[in-house]
Design an enzyme around this catalytic site. Structure first.
Site, PDB file in Angstrom:
ATOM      1  CB  CYS A 335      -0.958   0.009   1.185  1.00  0.00           C
ATOM      2  SG  CYS A 335      -0.153  -0.120   2.796  1.00  0.00           S
ATOM      3  CG  HIS A 622      -4.138   0.721   4.473  1.00  0.00           C
ATOM      4  ND1 HIS A 622      -3.493  -0.029   3.511  1.00  0.00           N
ATOM      5  CD2 HIS A 622      -5.261   1.196   3.879  1.00  0.00           C
ATOM      6  CE1 HIS A 622      -4.203  -0.004   2.393  1.00  0.00           C
ATOM      7  NE2 HIS A 622      -5.269   0.732   2.591  1.00  0.00           N
TER       8      HIS A 622
END
Length: 674
Positions: A335, A622
């Protein structure tokens, strides 16, 4: 019943028209369907081959079996739609998908209109329907994986927390907690009626079982409109949230209060008071947190990790509604790479280098692996033919060129961006300094002011640096600041000129984590004069010794970059994440007040292009990105998922990690389109 199927080219034209009209959700509960990627790829191959030869007309079919003249086709028909390989058949979960499937790699998402057409032409199935919901950013997205819950009822016969009647339940993250309670009441009505000898469920409540080092049931408050997606519950192949339905009997007592809960492998749990044992979950004790008492504490759990890592870059061949609007498949903790690439790819002065083939004339070195990889990714993004890209080759090249990024661990987005830009600069390095880079010097140094002398020194330092470090990338991204050390005893000073690609700004300390800081405060902190510590004494040539000194950093207008990348330093040396909200301009950042030699006539204006966000904790979490696309519309990029938010969420100020600003010539702001 016979159905007349259109030719391959007619199918392609019709489906493309449907995709352009219905590729993104427009309202909640809008229907979309899942189609196996292998079948979809075969169908796409067939229609593309048919378009090249003008053949591929299907005869009328009957009972879902296409009748064709095989000799006339340039590619074989895909046959009936086959979604069986996507389903979790071992658990017998109806239309539930296997874990860790990737959009664009394992399956495609099509609109209801496209599904009806494909189903009519080819038959097959099974049908896998999904719905649009609003995420925590307020944007519409398609919920591929609804929540999986293990639900049971507090048993009068077998003990309070008993799994005799446990079953699996699937509910949307957009469903409310009160809706979950109603569902459980319906599911267990007959069970409770049998156990209680005819009683009906009149009053009930729920507990959430958290499993870890100990066993902690958490009371759930069903008042209000809190949604399941806001609870912070996490799920994985080894952990599924457990919900217990507790009933108040005709005697006025709750089943869980009649006796203590039975012993478990994790210890013994006493009867449950109606409170939260885990701060942040939905309960009476957390109503002060807002959102009806919801505050997510769950770490990010990615369903976007692929089990087999592809080694090529490829798109899903599903046309994008807008060029450049593509998701990236998460290859496993990538990510950081996906969000950073999204941010860079929406900077016009960066993409122009590659899309206009300018970079091809810039090579001094024969090796241009990173440049070719970036060019390949941008071509896939902006050819309008793909809505999702799998960056397998790019990831492979990244690990080859820098061992730090080998494998599939989480990495820092700023480190990735810095490496990419410096590697591109190295590959595009010009052999000689462009004469246009030669700085104009102020003459007659005796009559110069201090700031004019500083300008001359800055230009000389930049010229010397650029003689060895000169590229298109540095033309766009590199700036330079002045670090001035001054003796506190005799005022002797020394200037050092520091080039930068990313401007790292500390977030000023506050007494409250809820207090909002402005980007201007961060710039003031960066540029303020500071007194060095005793352990940092500076050698003064005039005083001939280590002396106490002050340090001040200055920006000069001729040394500002065209693209300014700002890093908000959210990770402390102690491993603590700094979540202080930092508010920053979206349409116009004017640096004039922060530049030492700027006047009111200088228009040093920047417009925000993209934001790389980080949620979670140090060493994990994230990364996602917001970006202003070429149509002027802001979109939210979460790996393979791309959504258009109705507004930029306030959480952007808490989660923003990298800000990407591009220089604009006009002073008037460019209004955002949300």
């Amino acid at each position: 019943m016979e159905i007349d199927c259109p030719s391959g080219p007619e199918q392609a034209d019709l489906v493309q028209e449907l995709q352009l009209a219905h590729s993104e959700p427009t309202f909640e509960k809008e229907k979309f369907f899942i189609v196996d990627s292998s079948w979809y790829y075969n169908w796409n191959t067939f229609v593309e081959a048919s378009k090249r030869t003008g053949s591929g007309r299907l005869k009328k079919r009957k009972e879902n079996v296409p009748q064709i003249d095989a000799k006339s086709l340039p590619a074989s028909l895909p046959g009936p739609i086959n979604n069986r390989d996507l389903l979790d058949t071992e658990k017998g979960n109806g239309d539930m998908l296997k874990e860790f499937l990737v959009n664009g790699f394992d399956y495609e998402i099509v609109s209801e209109h496209e599904w009806v057409a494909l189903k009519q032409w080819y038959g097959g199935g099974p049908e896998i329907c999904r719905y649009a919901i609003r995420n925590d950013k307020g944007a519409l997205e398609i919920e591929v994986y609804p929540y999986t819950l293990l639900v049971s009822i507090a048993s009068v016969k077998h003990g309070s927390w008993d799994y005799t009647y446990e079953r699996e339940l699937h509910m949307s993250k957009s469903d409310t907690i009160s809706a979950l309670l109603s569902t459980l009441n319906r599911l267990f009505t007959e069970v409770y009626k049998e156990e209680s000898r005819g009683e009906m469920i009149n009053e009930s409540r729920m507990f959430f079982a958290k499993f870890g080092d100990d066993f902690k049931p958490v009371a759930l408050n069903t008042d209000g409109e809190g949604k399941l997606g806001e609870t912070g519950w996490k799920e994985s192949s080894t952990h599924i949230p457990r919900i217990l339905l507790d009933i108040k009997g005709a005697n006025g007592k709750w089943v869980t209060e009649v006796e203590k809960l039975p012993a478990t492998k994790k210890g013994v749990v006493a009867s449950l008071p109606y409170q939260s044992y885990e701060p942040g979950y939905y309960s009476e004790s957390t109503k002060k947190n807002g959102k009806d008492g919801l505050k997510s504490l769950a770490p990010y759990f990615s369903r976007n990790a692929v089990s087999t890592i592809p080694t090529a870059d490829f798109g899903n061949k599903k046309p994008s509604k807008q060029k450049g609007v593509c998701g990236f498949v998460n290859l496993g903790n990538t990510c950081y790479m996906n969000a950073s690439l999204q941010s860079l790819s929406h900077i016009k002065s960066f993409t122009d280098i590659f899309l206009d083939d300018v970079y091809k004339s810039e090579f001094e070195n024969q090796s241009a692996e990173m440049t070719d990889s970036v060019a390949s990714i941008l071509e896939l993004m902006y050819d309008g033919k793909n809505s999702i890209i799998t960056p397998g080759s790019f990831k492979s090249k990244l690990g080859k060129l820098n061992a730090t990024f080998k494998g599939y661990r989480q990495h820092d987005a700023e480190e990735f961006v810095s490496f990419i830009l410096h590697k591109l600069s190295d590959e595009m390095r010009r052999p000689h300094l462009d004469e246009r880079m030669s700085p104009a010097m102020n003459s007659d140094s005796n009559s110069l002011t201090d700031i004019e002398k500083l300008e001359n020194q800055s230009r000389s330092a930049l010229l010397k640096y650029r003689q060895k470090n000169n590229s298109l990338i540095l033309d766009v991204f590199e700036g330079q600041y002045v670090s001035r050390l001054q003796c506190s005893h005799c005022d002797t000073a020394s200037n050092t000129f520091e080039p930068f690609v990313v401007l790292s700004l500390a977030i000023p300390e506050t007494n409250s984590m809820s207090l909002t800081i402005n980007l201007e405060n961060c710039l003031d902190e960066f540029l303020k004069t500071e007194t060095l510590k005793e352990t940092e004494r500076w050698y003064c040539s005039q005083c001939n010794g280590l002396m106490q000194a002050s340090k001040r950093i200055s920006l000069l207008k001729d040394s500002l970059p065209h693209v300014l990348i700002v890093q908000l330093k959210r990770f402390s040396s102690l491993g603590v994440k700094i979540n202080t909200p930092v508010k920053f301009p979206i349409d116009l950042l004017d640096l004039q007040p922060f530049v030492a030699n700027a006047s009111e006539r200088d228009h040093l204006n920047y417009r925000l292009c993209a934001v790389t966000e980080h949620t979670g904790v140090c060493g994990g979490g994230h990364y996602t990105a917001y970006a202003r696309c070429i149509d002027g519309v802001w979109r939210y990029f979460n790996d393979a998922e791309v959504t258009r938010p109705s507004h930029l969420s306030e959480s952007i100020y808490t989660d923003a990690y990298l800000l990407f600003y591009e220089r604009v010539k006009v002073r008037e702001p460019h209004n955002s389109v949300i």
